[in-house]
Design a protein around this motif. Structure first.
Motif, PDB file in Angstrom:
ATOM      1  N   TYR A  76      81.977  27.994   6.655  1.00 35.63           N
ATOM      2  CA  TYR A  76      80.815  27.871   7.522  1.00 35.63           C
ATOM      3  C   TYR A  76      81.218  27.342   8.900  1.00 35.63           C
ATOM      4  O   TYR A  76      80.773  27.857   9.935  1.00 35.63           O
ATOM      5  CB  TYR A  76      79.795  26.938   6.875  1.00 35.63           C
ATOM      6  CG  TYR A  76      78.543  26.722   7.682  1.00 35.63           C
ATOM      7  CD1 TYR A  76      77.562  27.703   7.739  1.00 35.63           C
ATOM      8  CD2 TYR A  76      78.350  25.554   8.392  1.00 35.63           C
ATOM      9  CE1 TYR A  76      76.412  27.513   8.484  1.00 35.63           C
ATOM     10  CE2 TYR A  76      77.207  25.361   9.141  1.00 35.63           C
ATOM     11  CZ  TYR A  76      76.238  26.336   9.184  1.00 35.63           C
ATOM     12  OH  TYR A  76      75.113  26.148   9.935  1.00 35.63           O
ATOM     13  N   ALA A  77      82.105  26.334   8.914  1.00 32.05           N
ATOM     14  CA  ALA A  77      82.566  25.772  10.189  1.00 32.05           C
ATOM     15  C   ALA A  77      83.348  26.807  10.983  1.00 32.05           C
ATOM     16  O   ALA A  77      83.180  26.936  12.210  1.00 32.05           O
ATOM     17  CB  ALA A  77      83.428  24.537   9.933  1.00 32.05           C
ATOM     18  N   LEU A  78      84.184  27.579  10.293  1.00 30.74           N
ATOM     19  CA  LEU A  78      84.976  28.607  10.967  1.00 30.74           C
ATOM     20  C   LEU A  78      84.066  29.701  11.514  1.00 30.74           C
ATOM     21  O   LEU A  78      84.262  30.175  12.648  1.00 30.74           O
ATOM     22  CB  LEU A  78      85.991  29.201   9.987  1.00 30.74           C
ATOM     23  CG  LEU A  78      86.945  30.260  10.529  1.00 30.74           C
ATOM     24  CD1 LEU A  78      87.781  29.707  11.677  1.00 30.74           C
ATOM     25  CD2 LEU A  78      87.868  30.773   9.412  1.00 30.74           C
ATOM     26  N   TRP A  79      83.057  30.097  10.752  1.00 26.12           N
ATOM     27  CA  TRP A  79      82.132  31.142  11.215  1.00 26.12           C
ATOM     28  C   TRP A  79      81.327  30.667  12.418  1.00 26.12           C
ATOM     29  O   TRP A  79      81.054  31.439  13.333  1.00 26.12           O
ATOM     30  CB  TRP A  79      81.197  31.533  10.073  1.00 26.12           C
ATOM     31  CG  TRP A  79      80.180  32.556  10.466  1.00 26.12           C
ATOM     32  CD1 TRP A  79      80.389  33.890  10.694  1.00 26.12           C
ATOM     33  CD2 TRP A  79      78.789  32.331  10.719  1.00 26.12           C
ATOM     34  NE1 TRP A  79      79.209  34.509  11.050  1.00 26.12           N
ATOM     35  CE2 TRP A  79      78.215  33.576  11.069  1.00 26.12           C
ATOM     36  CE3 TRP A  79      77.981  31.201  10.653  1.00 26.12           C
ATOM     37  CZ2 TRP A  79      76.856  33.709  11.370  1.00 26.12           C
ATOM     38  CZ3 TRP A  79      76.627  31.339  10.950  1.00 26.12           C
ATOM     39  CH2 TRP A  79      76.083  32.579  11.308  1.00 26.12           C
ATOM     40  N   GLN A  80      80.956  29.400  12.463  1.00 30.33           N
ATOM     41  CA  GLN A  80      80.236  28.888  13.620  1.00 30.33           C
ATOM     42  C   GLN A  80      81.115  28.885  14.876  1.00 30.33           C
ATOM     43  O   GLN A  80      80.637  29.145  15.977  1.00 30.33           O
ATOM     44  CB  GLN A  80      79.717  27.476  13.344  1.00 30.33           C
ATOM     45  CG  GLN A  80      78.514  27.430  12.418  1.00 30.33           C
ATOM     46  CD  GLN A  80      77.833  26.085  12.432  1.00 30.33           C
ATOM     47  OE1 GLN A  80      78.448  25.056  12.204  1.00 30.33           O
ATOM     48  NE2 GLN A  80      76.535  26.082  12.707  1.00 30.33           N
ATOM     49  N   GLN A  81      82.404  28.596  14.695  1.00 30.40           N
ATOM     50  CA  GLN A  81      83.326  28.600  15.829  1.00 30.40           C
ATOM     51  C   GLN A  81      83.636  30.025  16.283  1.00 30.40           C
ATOM     52  O   GLN A  81      83.815  30.273  17.478  1.00 30.40           O
ATOM     53  CB  GLN A  81      84.632  27.897  15.443  1.00 30.40           C
ATOM     54  CG  GLN A  81      84.474  26.408  15.156  1.00 30.40           C
ATOM     55  CD  GLN A  81      85.692  25.833  14.460  1.00 30.40           C
ATOM     56  OE1 GLN A  81      86.718  26.516  14.310  1.00 30.40           O
ATOM     57  NE2 GLN A  81      85.606  24.595  14.013  1.00 30.40           N
ATOM     58  N   ARG A  82      83.708  30.956  15.330  1.00 34.89           N
ATOM     59  CA  ARG A  82      84.070  32.348  15.613  1.00 34.89           C
ATOM     60  C   ARG A  82      83.037  33.267  14.954  1.00 34.89           C
ATOM     61  O   ARG A  82      83.302  33.851  13.907  1.00 34.89           O
ATOM     62  CB  ARG A  82      85.471  32.653  15.078  1.00 34.89           C
ATOM     63  CG  ARG A  82      86.557  31.811  15.715  1.00 34.89           C
ATOM     64  CD  ARG A  82      87.921  32.055  15.049  1.00 34.89           C
ATOM     65  NE  ARG A  82      88.972  31.329  15.728  1.00 34.89           N
ATOM     66  CZ  ARG A  82      89.613  31.742  16.810  1.00 34.89           C
ATOM     67  NH1 ARG A  82      89.306  32.913  17.327  1.00 34.89           N
ATOM     68  NH2 ARG A  82      90.543  31.004  17.364  1.00 34.89           N
ATOM     69  N   PRO A  83      81.851  33.405  15.525  1.00 34.48           N
ATOM     70  CA  PRO A  83      80.788  34.197  14.892  1.00 34.48           C
ATOM     71  C   PRO A  83      81.211  35.646  14.673  1.00 34.48           C
ATOM     72  O   PRO A  83      81.823  36.264  15.544  1.00 34.48           O
ATOM     73  CB  PRO A  83      79.627  34.095  15.888  1.00 34.48           C
ATOM     74  CG  PRO A  83      79.908  32.863  16.687  1.00 34.48           C
ATOM     75  CD  PRO A  83      81.403  32.796  16.797  1.00 34.48           C
ATOM     76  N   HIS A  84      80.902  36.144  13.502  1.00 31.81           N
ATOM     77  CA  HIS A  84      81.129  37.537  13.156  1.00 31.81           C
ATOM     78  C   HIS A  84      79.904  38.057  12.419  1.00 31.81           C
ATOM     79  O   HIS A  84      79.138  37.287  11.840  1.00 31.81           O
ATOM     80  CB  HIS A  84      82.355  37.693  12.239  1.00 31.81           C
ATOM     81  CG  HIS A  84      83.665  37.534  12.925  1.00 31.81           C
ATOM     82  ND1 HIS A  84      84.167  36.312  13.324  1.00 31.81           N
ATOM     83  CD2 HIS A  84      84.597  38.444  13.288  1.00 31.81           C
ATOM     84  CE1 HIS A  84      85.348  36.485  13.895  1.00 31.81           C
ATOM     85  NE2 HIS A  84      85.630  37.768  13.886  1.00 31.81           N
TER      86      HIS A  84
END
Length: 246
Positions: free
Chosen positions: A172-180
């Motif tokens: 979730y944290a990674l997706w917030q930093q790098r939205p896909h």
């Protein structure tokens, strides 16, 4: 733009050698908006993995059309499978570097390893890692190529609850930093609520949409187990048809 448009009139398969043809998907139509996180839920065998393979271009035997970015053309796909699929004779870092055609971007890989808390084991081989760590490597590998869309097929299956929660939090944290734009398959309703913008509930074959529900919890409340449980209970009460699909 990295939206996904899915319009499948029919997807059939042959039941055994020379057996009858059976329809697994029929009249399935929905759209995933750019950078939207959509979770697909439904009973085992309803065709969720088949649908991901069709979006990825691994299965082209169907009637209909799948458009990515508004065009029915090849797109850059990141795919996290149910099993991590790491090469055992290569280290964590080497498994990630394999996805690049040219020189691997060291700074990007360092950043992703740190974000997934794997920098300390980047030179270890997969056999030295827990299953949760291996799944984190697979997630990094999918994000690393900056795909147009990200497909995730039950990436936390077989993990115990604490490990699944940890990997989910890191994802979730990674997706917030790098939205896909994400199309995510799960059997876990709590997990889906914690991650997704929308939940699409699918029927047994032939697959159809039973419910398409927006998750009405602010993003900053997705780590609150009480809010997640309250929304889960609300869904099961307000949409009784989904009870038999989980």
């Amino acid at each position: 733009m990295n939206e996904i448009g899915i319009s499948i009139q029919d997807k059939t398969y042959r039941d055994g050698h020379g057996g009858a043809q059976r329809s697994t998907i029929a009249d399935l139509n929905f759209k995933v908006e750019p950078n939207e996180f959509v979770c697909l839920l439904g009973p085992s065998g309803c065709g969720k993995t088949t649908l991901l393979n069709m979006v990825a271009g691994l299965d082209r035997h169907y009637q209909g059309q799948i458009r990515i970015g508004g065009q029915a053309a090849a797109a850059k796909i990141g795919y996290v499978f149910q099993s991590p699929r790491l090469l055992p004779w290569r280290t964590v870092r080497q498994n990630i570097e394999l996805v690049f055609d040219g020189p691997p971007p060291a700074a990007l890989i360092d950043e992703l390893l740190a974000g997934m808390q794997l920098d300390a084991v980047q030179h270890s081989y997969p056999e030295r890692l827990s299953l949760g760590m291996q799944r984190r490597v697979a997630i990094i590998r999918a994000f690393a190529v900056n795909p147009d869309i990200l497909l995730m097929d039950e990436p936390f299956v077989s993990l115990d609850a604490p490990s699944a929660r940890q990997v989910r939090t890191l994802l979730y944290a990674l997706w917030q930093q790098r939205p896909h734009t994400v199309l995510f398959v799960s059997h876990d309703l709590r997990e889906a609520i914690a991650l997704a913008d929308r939940l699409i509930f699918l029927s047994p074959p032939p697959m159809r949409i039973v419910s398409d529900i927006t998750v009405d919890i602010p993003r900053d409340g997705r780590h609150d187990e009480a809010q997640i449980e309250a929304f889960r209970e609300y869904l099961l009460k307000q949409h009784p048809a989904i009870n038999g699909l989980l």
